[in-house]
Design a protein around this motif. Structure first.
Motif, PDB file in Angstrom:
ATOM      1  N   VAL A 184       3.594  15.348 -11.080  1.00 44.44           N
ATOM      2  CA  VAL A 184       2.703  14.258 -11.664  1.00 44.44           C
ATOM      3  C   VAL A 184       3.646  13.771 -12.844  1.00 44.44           C
ATOM      4  N   LEU A 185       3.592  12.292 -13.023  1.00 48.14           N
ATOM      5  CA  LEU A 185       4.273  11.589 -14.058  1.00 48.14           C
ATOM      6  C   LEU A 185       3.596  11.302 -15.128  1.00 48.14           C
ATOM      7  N   GLU A 186       4.156  11.817 -16.425  1.00 54.11           N
ATOM      8  CA  GLU A 186       3.160  11.191 -17.813  1.00 54.11           C
ATOM      9  C   GLU A 186       4.404   9.955 -18.418  1.00 54.11           C
ATOM     10  N   LEU A 187       3.869   9.024 -18.483  1.00 59.24           N
ATOM     11  CA  LEU A 187       4.604   7.718 -19.053  1.00 59.24           C
ATOM     12  C   LEU A 187       4.327   7.842 -20.843  1.00 59.24           C
ATOM     13  N   ALA A 188       5.224   7.891 -21.571  1.00 53.73           N
ATOM     14  CA  ALA A 188       5.370   8.162 -23.044  1.00 53.73           C
ATOM     15  C   ALA A 188       4.845   9.381 -23.311  1.00 53.73           C
ATOM     16  N   PRO A 195       3.626  20.974 -11.477  1.00 55.66           N
ATOM     17  CA  PRO A 195       4.730  20.272 -12.127  1.00 55.66           C
ATOM     18  C   PRO A 195       4.810  18.990 -12.744  1.00 55.66           C
ATOM     19  N   VAL A 196       5.436  18.761 -13.910  1.00 53.55           N
ATOM     20  CA  VAL A 196       5.080  17.426 -14.623  1.00 53.55           C
ATOM     21  C   VAL A 196       6.323  17.017 -14.991  1.00 53.55           C
ATOM     22  N   GLU A 197       6.639  15.817 -15.011  1.00 53.77           N
ATOM     23  CA  GLU A 197       7.736  14.866 -15.298  1.00 53.77           C
ATOM     24  C   GLU A 197       7.266  13.853 -16.498  1.00 53.77           C
ATOM     25  N   GLY A 198       8.252  13.429 -16.992  1.00 57.44           N
ATOM     26  CA  GLY A 198       7.905  12.470 -18.084  1.00 57.44           C
ATOM     27  C   GLY A 198       9.053  11.311 -18.550  1.00 57.44           C
ATOM     28  N   TYR A 207       0.019   8.900 -15.282  1.00 54.74           N
ATOM     29  CA  TYR A 207      -0.669   8.755 -16.068  1.00 54.74           C
ATOM     30  C   TYR A 207      -0.276   8.472 -17.530  1.00 54.74           C
ATOM     31  N   LEU A 208      -1.274   7.713 -18.199  1.00 59.77           N
ATOM     32  CA  LEU A 208      -0.755   7.039 -19.442  1.00 59.77           C
ATOM     33  C   LEU A 208      -1.729   7.172 -20.374  1.00 59.77           C
ATOM     34  N   VAL A 209      -2.137   7.771 -21.685  1.00 58.94           N
ATOM     35  CA  VAL A 209      -3.250   8.298 -22.455  1.00 58.94           C
ATOM     36  C   VAL A 209      -2.856   7.747 -23.681  1.00 58.94           C
ATOM     37  N   PHE A 210      -4.098   7.776 -24.528  1.00 56.12           N
ATOM     38  CA  PHE A 210      -4.138   7.724 -25.962  1.00 56.12           C
ATOM     39  C   PHE A 210      -3.877   6.134 -26.416  1.00 56.12           C
ATOM     40  N   ASN A 211      -4.237   5.045 -25.536  1.00 58.24           N
ATOM     41  CA  ASN A 211      -4.073   3.853 -25.896  1.00 58.24           C
ATOM     42  C   ASN A 211      -2.917   3.329 -25.626  1.00 58.24           C
ATOM     43  N   THR A 212      -1.743   4.009 -24.938  1.00 60.28           N
ATOM     44  CA  THR A 212      -0.316   3.705 -25.109  1.00 60.28           C
ATOM     45  C   THR A 212       0.019   2.578 -24.221  1.00 60.28           C
ATOM     46  N   LEU A 213      -0.514   2.233 -23.313  1.00 61.67           N
ATOM     47  CA  LEU A 213      -0.185   1.027 -22.474  1.00 61.67           C
ATOM     48  C   LEU A 213      -0.498  -0.246 -23.438  1.00 61.67           C
ATOM     49  N   ILE A 258      14.809   9.572 -20.792  1.00 60.52           N
ATOM     50  CA  ILE A 258      14.590   8.645 -22.045  1.00 60.52           C
ATOM     51  C   ILE A 258      14.602   7.350 -21.627  1.00 60.52           C
ATOM     52  N   GLY A 259      13.529   6.381 -21.648  1.00 61.05           N
ATOM     53  CA  GLY A 259      13.773   5.125 -21.282  1.00 61.05           C
ATOM     54  C   GLY A 259      12.591   4.381 -21.568  1.00 61.05           C
ATOM     55  N   ASP A 260      12.249   3.239 -21.293  1.00 58.19           N
ATOM     56  CA  ASP A 260      11.054   2.215 -21.634  1.00 58.19           C
ATOM     57  C   ASP A 260      10.167   2.470 -20.285  1.00 58.19           C
ATOM     58  N   MET A 261       8.967   3.061 -20.920  1.00 57.40           N
ATOM     59  CA  MET A 261       7.880   3.292 -19.767  1.00 57.40           C
ATOM     60  C   MET A 261       7.637   1.978 -18.764  1.00 57.40           C
ATOM     61  N   ALA A 262       7.572   1.039 -19.572  1.00 56.61           N
ATOM     62  CA  ALA A 262       7.274  -0.312 -18.612  1.00 56.61           C
ATOM     63  C   ALA A 262       8.256  -0.460 -17.257  1.00 56.61           C
ATOM     64  N   ASP A 263       9.570   0.465 -17.301  1.00 60.22           N
ATOM     65  CA  ASP A 263      10.312   0.161 -16.464  1.00 60.22           C
ATOM     66  C   ASP A 263      10.167   1.333 -15.314  1.00 60.22           C
ATOM     67  N   VAL A 264       9.352   2.439 -15.806  1.00 61.92           N
ATOM     68  CA  VAL A 264       9.284   3.426 -14.975  1.00 61.92           C
ATOM     69  C   VAL A 264      10.541   4.040 -14.354  1.00 61.92           C
ATOM     70  N   PRO A 265      11.516   4.317 -15.082  1.00 58.02           N
ATOM     71  CA  PRO A 265      12.916   4.633 -14.798  1.00 58.02           C
ATOM     72  C   PRO A 265      13.053   6.043 -14.044  1.00 58.02           C
ATOM     73  N   VAL A 266      12.383   6.244 -12.775  1.00 60.20           N
ATOM     74  CA  VAL A 266      12.544   7.330 -12.076  1.00 60.20           C
ATOM     75  C   VAL A 266      12.310   6.941 -10.782  1.00 60.20           C
TER      76      VAL A 266
END
Length: 243
Positions: A42-46, A62-65, A105-111, A89-97
């Motif tokens: 799974v992938l966590e943004l921010a 397995p978690v990636e970020g 997933y993207l939690v805690f109002n971070t969008l 390390i990068g901008d989550m809007a780019d989803v550089p993976v």
């Protein structure tokens, strides 16, 4: 370019205090997300300091970020298990993976931390690129409340008081642009320190439109991680979008 447009600003300013008491208990979010992980990865943004990612990984998932702030990643790496999580390390809007994830997933109002117009939409498009067929993109966000905006603007919030310093907060909302600026000022013998923070907020139906434009559909929406039904009085939402 506004200082608020820097994706690493939040972590650079707040990493030193981010894990202080006061953040939500991650357990309900972890339980909810584990049910959608389908074995991962799974992938966590921010991903931040790993508040959600580390207990999720402890379940054997397995978690990636992705994280824009090296300072936040340092916090993560210093925790048990934190050195084992792959983080870009990068901008989550780019989803550089690359790859296909059953869950992003993207939690805690971070969008809403993506303040540049169009970047939230780009985030959805890039998440769609890396989601496995039928995969889930989970968003946690507050529901904007104009009455709360008025209350925020009419008061100065005392943030902290110590023998060495006093911290206060003020808010300014732009209703048309759907943005706000929060300024935290710390007064001490050393002078005045400014710590600006901004968001570009969206109503749930606007976020639904971002998802639809990216080829995703709303699968479920709840008022909290416990699965409470979402209703007109809900002040937050957990939204699950499917590819």
């Amino acid at each position: 370019m506004s200082v608020l447009d820097d994706p690493g600003l939040f972590g650079r300013q707040w990493a030193a205090h981010y894990d202080d008491p006061g953040n939500p208990d991650p357990a309900p979010a972890v339980a909810f997300l584990a049910g959608l992980a389908a074995g991962g990865p799974v992938l966590e943004l921010a991903i931040g300091s790993g508040r959600v990612a580390l207990p999720l990984a402890e379940r054997g998932i397995p978690v990636e970020g992705v994280e824009a702030s090296p300072e936040m990643v340092e916090l993560l790496r210093a925790k048990p298990g934190g050195a084992d999580l792959p983080v870009v390390i990068g901008d989550m809007a780019d989803v550089p993976v690359e790859g296909r994830y059953p869950l992003v997933y993207l939690v805690f109002n971070t969008l809403f931390n993506l303040t540049v117009p169009g970047r939230q939409e780009e985030c959805f498009r890039n998440v769609a690129r890396v989601l496995a067929p039928g995969g889930a993109f989970v968003i946690e966000a507050f529901v904007p409340d104009p009455a709360q905006f008025d209350r925020d603007e009419q008061q100065v919030q005392v943030w902290s008081v110590t023998e060495e310093a006093v911290g206060v907060r003020l808010h300014k909302y732009d209703r048309e642009a759907q943005t706000f600026l929060r300024q935290t000022l710390t007064f001490s013998n050393g002078g005045v320190k400014l710590e600006p923070f901004g968001m570009r907020y969206q109503w749930p139906e606007q976020i639904d439109a971002f998802a639809a434009a990216a080829g995703m559909r709303l699968d479920a929406r709840y008022a909290d991680w416990a699965g409470t039904p979402f209703g007109p009085d809900s002040r937050a939402h957990i939204s699950v979008y499917r590819s």
